[in-house]
Scaffold this motif. Structure first.
Motif, PDB file in Angstrom:
ATOM      1  N   CYS A  66      -7.016   7.853   2.865  1.00 40.78           N
ATOM      2  CA  CYS A  66      -7.029   8.645   1.632  1.00 40.78           C
ATOM      3  C   CYS A  66      -5.689   8.479   0.921  1.00 40.78           C
ATOM      4  CB  CYS A  66      -7.355  10.103   1.909  1.00 40.78           C
ATOM      5  SG  CYS A  66      -6.144  10.969   2.851  1.00 40.78           S
ATOM      6  N   PRO A  67      -5.702   8.665  -0.394  1.00 41.04           N
ATOM      7  CA  PRO A  67      -4.452   8.491  -1.125  1.00 41.04           C
ATOM      8  C   PRO A  67      -3.431   9.560  -0.720  1.00 41.04           C
ATOM      9  CG  PRO A  67      -6.173   9.332  -2.575  1.00 41.04           C
ATOM     10  CD  PRO A  67      -6.815   9.028  -1.270  1.00 41.04           C
ATOM     11  N   SER A  68      -2.174   9.209  -0.822  1.00 34.97           N
ATOM     12  CA  SER A  68      -1.108  10.197  -0.597  1.00 34.97           C
ATOM     13  C   SER A  68      -0.847  10.992  -1.864  1.00 34.97           C
ATOM     14  CB  SER A  68       0.172   9.488  -0.156  1.00 34.97           C
ATOM     15  OG  SER A  68       1.241  10.404  -0.094  1.00 34.97           O
ATOM     16  N   PHE A  69      -1.131  10.360  -3.009  1.00 37.99           N
ATOM     17  CA  PHE A  69      -0.851  11.008  -4.292  1.00 37.99           C
ATOM     18  C   PHE A  69      -2.127  11.682  -4.793  1.00 37.99           C
ATOM     19  CE2 PHE A  69       0.289  11.011  -8.892  1.00 37.99           C
ATOM     20  CZ  PHE A  69       1.418  11.807  -8.768  1.00 37.99           C
ATOM     21  N   ARG A  84      -7.593  11.922  11.607  1.00 43.50           N
ATOM     22  CA  ARG A  84      -6.269  11.617  11.091  1.00 43.50           C
ATOM     23  C   ARG A  84      -6.353  11.060   9.671  1.00 43.50           C
ATOM     24  NH1 ARG A  84      -1.429   8.360  11.676  1.00 43.50           N
ATOM     25  NH2 ARG A  84      -2.522   6.423  12.148  1.00 43.50           N
ATOM     26  N   PRO A  85      -5.740  11.731   8.697  1.00 47.34           N
ATOM     27  CA  PRO A  85      -5.668  11.114   7.374  1.00 47.34           C
ATOM     28  C   PRO A  85      -4.645   9.980   7.399  1.00 47.34           C
ATOM     29  CG  PRO A  85      -4.574  13.276   7.370  1.00 47.34           C
ATOM     30  CD  PRO A  85      -5.070  13.035   8.770  1.00 47.34           C
ATOM     31  N   VAL A  86      -5.039   8.807   6.955  1.00 51.40           N
ATOM     32  CA  VAL A  86      -4.124   7.664   6.883  1.00 51.40           C
ATOM     33  C   VAL A  86      -3.783   7.467   5.411  1.00 51.40           C
ATOM     34  CG1 VAL A  86      -3.889   5.182   7.272  1.00 51.40           C
ATOM     35  CG2 VAL A  86      -5.035   6.628   8.970  1.00 51.40           C
ATOM     36  N   PHE A  87      -2.499   7.650   5.098  1.00 51.44           N
ATOM     37  CA  PHE A  87      -2.112   7.734   3.692  1.00 51.44           C
ATOM     38  C   PHE A  87      -1.920   6.365   3.058  1.00 51.44           C
ATOM     39  CE2 PHE A  87      -0.804  11.937   5.322  1.00 51.44           C
ATOM     40  CZ  PHE A  87      -1.705  12.668   4.566  1.00 51.44           C
ATOM     41  N   LEU A 331       1.489  13.529  -0.191  1.00 47.32           N
ATOM     42  CA  LEU A 331       1.018  14.144   1.062  1.00 47.32           C
ATOM     43  C   LEU A 331       1.704  13.568   2.294  1.00 47.32           C
ATOM     44  CD1 LEU A 331      -2.767  14.685   0.349  1.00 47.32           C
ATOM     45  CD2 LEU A 331      -0.807  16.158  -0.131  1.00 47.32           C
ATOM     46  N   HIS A 332       2.112  12.282   2.245  1.00 49.83           N
ATOM     47  CA  HIS A 332       2.754  11.709   3.440  1.00 49.83           C
ATOM     48  C   HIS A 332       4.141  12.301   3.672  1.00 49.83           C
ATOM     49  CE1 HIS A 332       4.638   9.152   0.395  1.00 49.83           C
ATOM     50  NE2 HIS A 332       5.489   8.734   1.306  1.00 49.83           N
ATOM     51  N   CYS A 345       4.557   4.667   1.376  1.00 49.62           N
ATOM     52  CA  CYS A 345       3.872   4.808   0.088  1.00 49.62           C
ATOM     53  C   CYS A 345       4.904   4.916  -1.030  1.00 49.62           C
ATOM     54  CB  CYS A 345       2.976   6.049   0.081  1.00 49.62           C
ATOM     55  SG  CYS A 345       1.686   6.075   1.332  1.00 49.62           S
ATOM     56  N   PRO A 346       5.631   3.812  -1.308  1.00 48.39           N
ATOM     57  CA  PRO A 346       6.761   3.892  -2.245  1.00 48.39           C
ATOM     58  C   PRO A 346       6.354   4.268  -3.674  1.00 48.39           C
ATOM     59  CG  PRO A 346       6.303   1.600  -1.616  1.00 48.39           C
ATOM     60  CD  PRO A 346       5.496   2.469  -0.706  1.00 48.39           C
ATOM     61  N   VAL A 347       5.173   3.834  -4.113  1.00 55.66           N
ATOM     62  CA  VAL A 347       4.755   4.175  -5.479  1.00 55.66           C
ATOM     63  C   VAL A 347       4.524   5.688  -5.601  1.00 55.66           C
ATOM     64  CG1 VAL A 347       3.036   3.795  -7.290  1.00 55.66           C
ATOM     65  CG2 VAL A 347       3.763   1.877  -5.846  1.00 55.66           C
TER      66      VAL A 347
END
Ligand SMILES: *Cc1c(COP(=O)(O)O)cnc(C)c1O
Length: 381
Positions: A66-69, A84-87, A331-332, A345-347
């Protein structure tokens, strides 16, 4: 307004406050609007996501991309089930999940992917569905912000295995409290979700599954059913407002709009803004329409400056203009997920420092839009 009062009085007089005829009517109307076989009214958008994951049997030991943003609920629903959510990182153009990064994060434990259609615009669904097919993943579309928007002429929420909507008051179809909807074309999944919505009981008081109370109120359904025929009209006014901002702001010094066709050249991989950019306008990507749940700009901070986004927000608030940050912490980086392996997740990190959502709601008048533009200009000069 009168129609809301009439409908409320009718529901109050009926004595049927949970599920029932009004809910079924709204479910049918929404299923038809979206173009799916089944719509299941639920207590919130969050519960729609949770119910979808439960119906798919996601749990302990499973990973879900799932997205982190995004809003917390997307990943919260996954973690609450012991999975487990994987960002996944964001696209620097649309801010939606970056499918290439998702692909790199697939493992043998990956069971599903939750593309979020952020701010009212579709994620790259052709790529998401291709990835899902390759790795045999279930797809739950988090369309909480995007009911009515399309991708390749299909309504969002109707493309994956499940689509989840929210009627939280700030969404394009805003309710009068919490409510949500889950949709699917799969008969067996729809049956299972309906049973899980009422504690897994079928018949009443006999439980073959462990569900929960995910029911929608009859009053919410009846009131939302009054609003649904107007939804495309609300979208239209939001589109006009977005167009007006873009018209007034683009071409000003330091203001840029990302160009989708130049996406590989124009914006660097870590999402950093092009040289000289001070304000980045949102972009409409091809093959989809945008319903502008949010009009989100990026405010770029130069070297040695304090956060310019926060400064602009304070400036707008001083002028009596509400501006919100969706979302200040990816979220990460949330404290509740800090025991998980760190995600790259740099962006998302860049976006969290730069995004600001301007008023875009349908009732805005031309002079209010001009006030926002004026306040932006006085900040930028
Ligand atoms: C609003 C929202 C939700 C949750 O919906 P609620 O009805 O508030 O529970 C989930 N995901 C996204 C992306 C949202 O914007």
């Amino acid at each position: 307004m009168d129609e809301f009062r009439l409908v409320s009085e009718r529901v109050l007089a009926s004595g049927q406050f949970i599920l029932g005829k009004d809910v079924e009517q709204f479910e049918r109307a929404l299923a038809q609007y979206v173009g799916v076989k089944h719509a299941i009214g639920v207590s919130s958008g969050t519960d729609a996501l949770l119910l979808a994951l439960m119906a798919l049997g996601i749990g302990e030991g499973d990973e879900v991309l799932c997205p982190s943003f995004t809003f917390f609920a997307t990943a919260g629903a996954v973690a609450r089930l012991g999975a487990r959510p994987v960002f996944v990182d964001a696209s620097p153009i649309s801010y939606n999940l970056n499918v290439e990064d998702a692909c790199e994060k697939v493992t043998p434990a990956t069971k599903a992917i939750i593309p979020v259609h952020l701010y009212g615009q579709a994620a790259e669904m052709a790529d998401v569905m291709a990835l899902a097919k390759e790795f045999n993943l279930k797809v739950i579309e988090d369309a909480a912000q995007s009911l009515g928007a399309t991708y390749a002429r299909k309504r969002l929420g109707s493309i994956g295995d499940f689509g989840a909507y929210s009627f939280f008051p700030t969404k394009n179809l805003g309710g009068f409290g919490d409510a949500g909807m889950l949709v699917t074309d799969d008969d067996a999944l729809a049956d299972k979700a309906r049973i899980l919505r009422v504690h897994g009981s079928q018949p009443k008081y006999y439980h073959s599954l462990i569900g929960g109370n995910f029911r929608i109120d009859a009053l919410q359904a009846a009131l939302l059913n009054v609003k649904l025929p107007h939804l495309d009209g609300y979208h239209q006014r939001r589109r006009e407002n977005a167009q007006y901002y873009i018209e007034k702001l683009s071409g000003l010094p330091g203001v840029v709009q990302s160009d989708y066709s130049q996406r590989d050249k124009q914006i660097s991989k870590d999402g950093k803004a092009p040289r000289g950019a001070r304000l980045i306008l949102p972009t409409q990507c091809p093959n989809r329409d945008h319903i502008w749940n949010q009009f989100t700009v990026r405010v770029v901070t130069g070297a040695g400056e304090g956060n310019r986004r926060d400064a602009l927000r304070a400036h707008l608030i001083q002028h009596g203009i509400g501006a919100e940050i969706y979302y200040p912490v990816p979220l990460h980086k949330q404290a509740c997920f800090k025991q998980m392996a760190p995600a790259d997740c740099p962006v998302c990190d860049t976006l969290a420092h730069e995004v600001l959502s301007l008023p875009i709601f349908p009732e805005l008048t031309r002079s209010q839009l001009d006030e926002v533009v004026g306040a932006l200009l006085s900040f930028l000069k």
